[in-house]
Design an enzyme around this catalytic site. Sequence first.
Site, PDB file in Angstrom:
ATOM      1  N   LYS A 192      -1.738   5.641 -18.614  1.00 12.11           N
ATOM      2  CA  LYS A 192      -1.289   7.021 -18.859  1.00 12.11           C
ATOM      3  C   LYS A 192      -0.428   6.977 -20.119  1.00 12.11           C
ATOM      4  CE  LYS A 192      -0.990  11.403 -17.707  1.00 12.11           C
ATOM      5  NZ  LYS A 192      -2.150  12.308 -17.882  1.00 12.11           N
ATOM      6  N   ASP A 248      -4.084   0.882  -7.033  1.00 15.70           N
ATOM      7  CA  ASP A 248      -4.005   1.190  -5.616  1.00 15.70           C
ATOM      8  C   ASP A 248      -4.719   2.506  -5.318  1.00 15.70           C
ATOM      9  OD1 ASP A 248      -3.279   1.158  -2.962  1.00 15.70           O
ATOM     10  OD2 ASP A 248      -1.124   1.255  -3.304  1.00 15.70           O
TER      11      ASP A 248
END
Length: 361
Positions: A192, A248
């Site tokens: 990001k 995850d």
Amino acid sequence: MDAKISVLPGDGIGQEVTTEAVRVLNAIQEKYGHRFEYEYALIGGCAIDQMGTALPPKTLDLCKLSDAILFGAAGGPSWDDVPSEERPERAVAAIRKELDLFVNLRPIRGRQALAPVLPVKADLIGEGLDFIVIRELAGGIYYGEPRGFVKEADGERGFNTMSYTTREVDRVVRASFELARKRSKKLTSVTKENMLESSRLWREVAAKVSLDFPDVEIEHILIDACAYFIIQNPSQFDVIVTGNIFGDILSDEAGALVGSLGMCPSASYGHTNQGLYEPIHGTAPDIAGNGIANPIAAILSAALLLRHTFNLNNEAAEVENAVDRAIDKGFRTVDIRQQGLKTVGTVEMTDAIVAEIQQDS
């Protein structure tokens, strides 16, 4: 071959599916003449209840001395009031950190036979889907400091720190390039970077490491775009590498492509062959004890154990092929149930897989 395997069933369905994974390993050792020595230990909520801590020193010591660790799952509502640093789920995170298991490999394999039960269009799966999410496992927001709670005028504030060092990024990206080199020579790095400084560092390091792998194509993509494309066009991916929390989430999302998290195995390793192997599903307290949990993720984790720790590639393939044949013959647990096919329990599914391994032996 002689090998020492630590078995940590943990809580909930972890106890059930780990038992079945050991049954499959036993079928392999009987067929191929290996000798697996198992040592069992407490971890998670059951360890808190019996030992007062989620990760007893004896369990950690056992893991350090073993060749491989087979883990089930940890946690559940019974321990919701335990302080955050002592929660059952953090026990396995502590093992990963102590053993420096910084690579978490999560294969995503969609089987055409399960297309009717998938929540995505069948044509996304086609004849089969096969990509890998590599999640950095020893750094990032789950381990960053400072963390905690502070009292403020209008209540409490909870905070965590997401950080990465050059070393942490370099080693997991380098491991991902090595894996991509053995596959289709394409690596996708997910960050990001438009918002997070830690992600900007990640991209810079990944770009630098890519210079050592000129034969592997690297693609940089933002986490939100990647989450979209995993569902919209998953076949574009082969090896994905990303940070701890992003990996995850993405790998759990990708569970939709294979029918259930009960189909998703994982392997955690570092610079040695020692590794920790576990299904990525949780303890599923709502079905624990009912004998209906899907053991396939744990069984496929055992296959990864055979391949990555012991280099037993033929034996690992035998397990994976046995799972495929059992599915092709119509065996289904409740999470992948299909009209017109037989729904079986945890033990019965393993029976079908073991029978496939034992045929022609």
